[in-house]
Design an enzyme around this catalytic site. Structure first.
Site, PDB file in Angstrom:
ATOM      1  N   VAL A  19      29.180  64.446  34.036  1.00  0.00           N
ATOM      2  CA  VAL A  19      30.597  64.307  33.664  1.00  0.00           C
ATOM      3  C   VAL A  19      30.744  63.768  32.238  1.00  0.00           C
ATOM      4  O   VAL A  19      31.540  64.284  31.440  1.00  0.00           O
ATOM      5  CB  VAL A  19      31.338  63.400  34.677  1.00  0.00           C
ATOM      6  CG1 VAL A  19      32.810  63.286  34.301  1.00  0.00           C
ATOM      7  CG2 VAL A  19      31.198  63.952  36.091  1.00  0.00           C
ATOM      8  N   ARG A  50      21.141  55.903  28.859  1.00  0.00           N
ATOM      9  CA  ARG A  50      19.756  55.442  28.950  1.00  0.00           C
ATOM     10  C   ARG A  50      18.801  56.458  28.336  1.00  0.00           C
ATOM     11  O   ARG A  50      17.780  56.123  27.800  1.00  0.00           O
ATOM     12  CB  ARG A  50      19.383  55.216  30.422  1.00  0.00           C
ATOM     13  CG  ARG A  50      19.981  53.942  30.940  1.00  0.00           C
ATOM     14  CD  ARG A  50      19.117  53.349  32.027  1.00  0.00           C
ATOM     15  NE  ARG A  50      19.962  52.522  32.876  1.00  0.00           N
ATOM     16  CZ  ARG A  50      20.419  52.911  34.052  1.00  0.00           C
ATOM     17  NH1 ARG A  50      20.076  54.068  34.554  1.00  0.00           N
ATOM     18  NH2 ARG A  50      21.204  52.139  34.757  1.00  0.00           N
ATOM     19  N   LYS A 108      35.086  57.829  42.025  1.00  0.00           N
ATOM     20  CA  LYS A 108      35.920  57.747  43.236  1.00  0.00           C
ATOM     21  C   LYS A 108      35.480  56.638  44.169  1.00  0.00           C
ATOM     22  O   LYS A 108      36.288  56.018  44.848  1.00  0.00           O
ATOM     23  CB  LYS A 108      35.941  59.090  43.961  1.00  0.00           C
ATOM     24  CG  LYS A 108      34.620  59.505  44.572  1.00  0.00           C
ATOM     25  CD  LYS A 108      34.316  60.954  44.363  1.00  0.00           C
ATOM     26  CE  LYS A 108      33.243  61.071  43.311  1.00  0.00           C
ATOM     27  NZ  LYS A 108      32.721  62.371  43.085  1.00  0.00           N
ATOM     28  N   GLU A 132      42.243  60.317  37.284  1.00  0.00           N
ATOM     29  CA  GLU A 132      42.522  61.694  37.737  1.00  0.00           C
ATOM     30  C   GLU A 132      41.250  62.424  38.158  1.00  0.00           C
ATOM     31  O   GLU A 132      41.218  63.150  39.151  1.00  0.00           O
ATOM     32  CB  GLU A 132      43.222  62.474  36.618  1.00  0.00           C
ATOM     33  CG  GLU A 132      43.548  63.905  36.943  1.00  0.00           C
ATOM     34  CD  GLU A 132      44.594  64.027  38.051  1.00  0.00           C
ATOM     35  OE1 GLU A 132      45.741  63.663  37.817  1.00  0.00           O
ATOM     36  OE2 GLU A 132      44.232  64.493  39.155  1.00  0.00           O
ATOM     37  N   VAL A 135      39.225  62.586  41.900  1.00  0.00           N
ATOM     38  CA  VAL A 135      39.560  63.392  43.087  1.00  0.00           C
ATOM     39  C   VAL A 135      39.682  64.864  42.710  1.00  0.00           C
ATOM     40  O   VAL A 135      40.452  65.225  41.817  1.00  0.00           O
ATOM     41  CB  VAL A 135      40.888  62.921  43.725  1.00  0.00           C
ATOM     42  CG1 VAL A 135      41.233  63.769  44.945  1.00  0.00           C
ATOM     43  CG2 VAL A 135      40.810  61.452  44.123  1.00  0.00           C
ATOM     44  N   GLY A 137      37.860  67.115  41.154  1.00  0.00           N
ATOM     45  CA  GLY A 137      37.414  67.661  39.861  1.00  0.00           C
ATOM     46  C   GLY A 137      38.556  67.975  38.919  1.00  0.00           C
ATOM     47  O   GLY A 137      39.300  67.098  38.495  1.00  0.00           O
ATOM     48  N   ILE A 139      41.350  69.658  39.388  1.00  0.00           N
ATOM     49  CA  ILE A 139      42.710  69.853  39.916  1.00  0.00           C
ATOM     50  C   ILE A 139      43.534  68.590  39.659  1.00  0.00           C
ATOM     51  O   ILE A 139      43.114  67.504  40.055  1.00  0.00           O
ATOM     52  CB  ILE A 139      42.680  70.122  41.449  1.00  0.00           C
ATOM     53  CG1 ILE A 139      41.758  71.304  41.771  1.00  0.00           C
ATOM     54  CG2 ILE A 139      44.085  70.341  41.980  1.00  0.00           C
ATOM     55  CD1 ILE A 139      41.513  71.493  43.267  1.00  0.00           C
ATOM     56  N   LYS A 208      37.734  60.318  48.380  1.00  0.00           N
ATOM     57  CA  LYS A 208      38.855  61.050  47.778  1.00  0.00           C
ATOM     58  C   LYS A 208      40.095  60.996  48.679  1.00  0.00           C
ATOM     59  O   LYS A 208      41.220  60.845  48.193  1.00  0.00           O
ATOM     60  CB  LYS A 208      38.445  62.503  47.517  1.00  0.00           C
ATOM     61  CG  LYS A 208      37.343  62.619  46.467  1.00  0.00           C
ATOM     62  CD  LYS A 208      36.747  64.018  46.443  1.00  0.00           C
ATOM     63  CE  LYS A 208      35.573  64.126  45.503  1.00  0.00           C
ATOM     64  NZ  LYS A 208      34.792  65.355  45.694  1.00  0.00           N
ATOM     65  N   GLY A 305      31.604  69.908  39.037  1.00  0.00           N
ATOM     66  CA  GLY A 305      30.993  70.564  37.885  1.00  0.00           C
ATOM     67  C   GLY A 305      31.441  69.887  36.599  1.00  0.00           C
ATOM     68  O   GLY A 305      32.519  69.266  36.531  1.00  0.00           O
TER      69      GLY A 305
END
Ligand code: HSE
Length: 441
Positions: A19, A50, A108, A132, A135, A137, A139, A208, A305
């Site tokens: 992410v 790291r 989450k 945001e 939960v 990804g 959307i 979630k 993703g």
């Protein structure tokens, strides 16, 4: 229109995994578009990771190996926490908020389990903790629940909220692939959690659902009250028997206001094949939200993703930057959508819910078995909607029953009584059915 000139904001990113790396790449790829939307640049000035592993750091000024270097950097306006897990992420967020930094997190687990405390710290320090991306990804479901549907009393929401689980179930059902094989692919594609049991055993989905339920009903985050059941017990036989009956099996998170309290539950669920959620495949997530004025609304897209999740991280970043550039001092809205939380309405025990059920009962094929099963169900006020008896597998014949609505406590007692019969050769499989009564969903 005249050009808006806003202050360039300094961003620090903690954690450069799927992410965090996706966020950094998105900020570079879409820099022009973001500048036009914001009226200023977003500049990543410091990153803590790291391992660099040949990552392209674009125009980042400073790279640290210690995440607390970002927390302690006085020039950073907004800290992005994409470390994941509990330690040191929890400490990073707490310290950053206490130092008056705004935080954007995709975590989450931390929001679901420690959010009540974290939002309190944020409020005390007049900063925003935005989440945001925690939960579903990419959307924008938090925004939809908290802002878009704010005029409604939410009746229920139901969603496919774990991309890995949905990917596994879809591949198993459509291509007869093995569970482990599909899971390995999901991990390779960056969908799965670091500990994939979080995906498979429903913990990720429960995190979630806890967050969405809290925003939907204005109740405190109560992860420990969310009933959680994963997909690891679902067999190819159940998928195929469900299909024969016109259903598919999806792993759903359901939050519903009922007469007695609030249902919060994550479990495999039979859905009629024509339902919208039944047709969401692969890594896709989809959430149906039913408001008392708007009716049913559907949110669908990639739930996991790097790019999809980064899309939500950067949306929070843009929101926050607009907020900061507006000169406002206090957070614009309550973190969970309500200034007055409902501390009274209980989250119900799973035994207190009512549902319809699919039962697979392994029985010896002899006269009178079905009569005994029917009698036990009748004693527990459970009415049968459909029965099929499959071909015998060795000595055992699977009996498949669909029930009408029953109380879960009664059903559990009936299952125990049926399992105690001499004619029953093993554990009964029980899967809840979601009929969405009366809804065009
Ligand atoms: N492991 C999660 C999923 C990632 O598969 O949905 C996004 O939370």
């Amino acid at each position: 229109m005249s050009e808006v000139v806003n202050k360039t904001l300094n961003i620090g990113i903690c954690g450069l995994g799927t992410v965090g790396g996706g966020t950094l790449a998105l900020l570079t790829d879409n820099a022009d578009e973001i500048r036009r939307r914001l009226g200023s640049d977003i500049k990543v000035t410091r990153i803590a990771t790291r391992t660099l592993d040949g990552k392209d750091l674009h125009r980042v000024e400073t790279v640290s190996s210690d995440v607390f270097d970002v927390v302690n950097d006085v020039d950073i306006d907004i800290l992005i926490e994409t470390i994941g897990g509990y330690d040191p992420a929890l400490d990073v967020i707490k310290r950053a908020l206490s130092k008056g930094k705004h935080v954007v997190t995709a975590n989450k687990a931390l929001i679901a389990e420690h959010g009540n405390e974290l939002f309190e710290i944020a409020q005390q320090n007049k900063v925003v903790l935005a989440y945001e991306s925690s939960v579903a990804g990419g959307i924008p479901i938090i925004k939809a629940l908290r802002e878009g549907l704010a005029a409604n009393s939410i009746n229920w929401l139901a969603g496919i909220i774990n991309g890995t689980g949905n990917f596994i179930m879809t591949e198993m059902a459509s291509k007869q692939r093995q569970f482990e094989d599909v899971l390995a692919e999901a991990q390779k594609l960056g969908y799965a959690e670091a500990d994939p049991t979080f995906d498979i055993e429903g913990i990720d989905a429960a995190h979630k659902l806890t967050i969405m339920g809290s925003i939907a009903f204005g109740i405190p985050l109560q992860f420990d009250r969310t009933y959680t059941e994963g997909i690891s017990q679902i067999t190819a036989e159940d998928i195929s028997y469900a299909e024969e009956l016109g259903y598919c099996i999806k792993h759903l998170g359901i939050a519903r206001r009922s007469g007695k309290g609030i249902e919060m539950r994550v479990h495999p669920t039979l859905l009629t094949k024509s339902r919208l959620l039944a047709n969401v495949g692969g890594v896709g997530n989809a959430i149906l939200v039913h408001g008392n004025k708007v009716g049913a609304t559907l949110y669908n897209g990639a739930g996991a993703g790097a790019e999809a999740t980064a899309s939500a991280v950067v949306a929070d970043l843009i929101d926050l930057s607009r907020h900061l550039n507006s000169g406002a001092q206090a957070p614009l809205y309550p973190a969970l959508g309500y200034w007055e939380m409902d501390e009274e309405t209980p989250v119900l025990d799973i035994e207190d819910i009512e549902a319809e059920y699919y039962l697979r009962i392994p029985a010896v094929d002899r006269v009178g078995v079905m009569a005994k099963i029917s009698s036990i169900l009748q004693d527990h006020h459970i009415s049968i909607e459909a029965v099929i008896q499959k071909e015998a597998i060795s000595e055992t014949v699977p009996i498949i029953i669909l029930t009408h609505t029953a109380q879960e406590k009664q059903l559990n007692q009936a299952i125990a009584a049926i399992e105690a019969l001499d004619d029953i050769t093993g554990k009964i499989t029980r899967i809840r059915v979601e009929p969405f009564h009366g809804e065009a969903t």
